[in-house]
Motif scaffolding. Structure first.
Motif: not given
Length: 188
Positions: A72-94
């Motif tokens: 939801g573009f919540e700054i505090e939540k996205v700021a905690t994203f790590g490498e696993a999130d990067v990989e998840r996002l790279l796999g998100d066709a949406g």
């Protein structure tokens, strides 16, 4: 580009708004309206960065997927994203799967989270005062002194993928400038 088009409802709009129903809704209800909350500005900054090199319609149509993918573009939540999130996002066709842009979005959330006073205060400090609405689309710049200053300051603070052109698009989208042409019915 046609400067003004008159819709079936009889309203004159900026010419770009008539090309798709998605643009019509975005133009009439969002583009140029002031956004003053931190998460809302972070969302627009992120989407403008993802748009770089692509059509805005692509980003606009993927926006719901971006919102889901980026908490939801919540700054505090996205700021905690790590490498696993990067990989998840790279796999998100949406969404747009670009590693540099994904990593920049996360880095920008971290930089925004560190700002004293929030990102809204910082970004709005670059809004020009009393800039007249453009007479036609040829009077709409791609870059301004303010967007150059904003981009430079953001870069100094660790933000990425926010050059002067992206900064100006952000200023337009969030109402820091009003680039609805004079004849457009939207008068903010």
């Amino acid at each position: 580009m046609v400067d003004v088009v008159v819709g079936e409802d009889g309203l004159a709009r900026c010419g770009w708004a008539a090309s798709t129903p998605d643009y019509l809704d975005y133009h009439d209800n969002e583009w140029g309206r002031p956004v003053r909350d931190d998460d809302g500005l972070y969302e627009r900054m992120t989407l403008e960065a993802f748009q770089s090199g692509l059509s805005w319609i692509t980003i606009l149509r993927k926006r719901p997927s971006f919102r889901a993918a980026f908490a939801g573009f919540e700054i505090e939540k996205v700021a905690t994203f790590g490498e696993a999130d990067v990989e998840r996002l790279l796999g998100d066709a949406g969404i747009v799967r670009n590693r540099a842009k994904i990593e920049a979005a996360i880095a920008n959330a971290r930089a925004a989270a560190e700002l004293s006073g929030g990102i809204a205060a910082l970004l709005w400090s670059f809004a020009p005062q009393d800039r007249p609405r453009p007479a036609d689309s040829s009077a709409v710049p791609a870059v301004t002194a303010e967007s150059k200053a904003m981009a430079k300051d953001l870069k100094r603070r660790g933000f990425r993928f926010v050059g002067p052109t992206t900064a100006y698009a952000l200023m337009q989208a969030t109402g820091m400038v009003n680039d609805h042409v004079v004849e457009c019915f939207v008068d903010l």
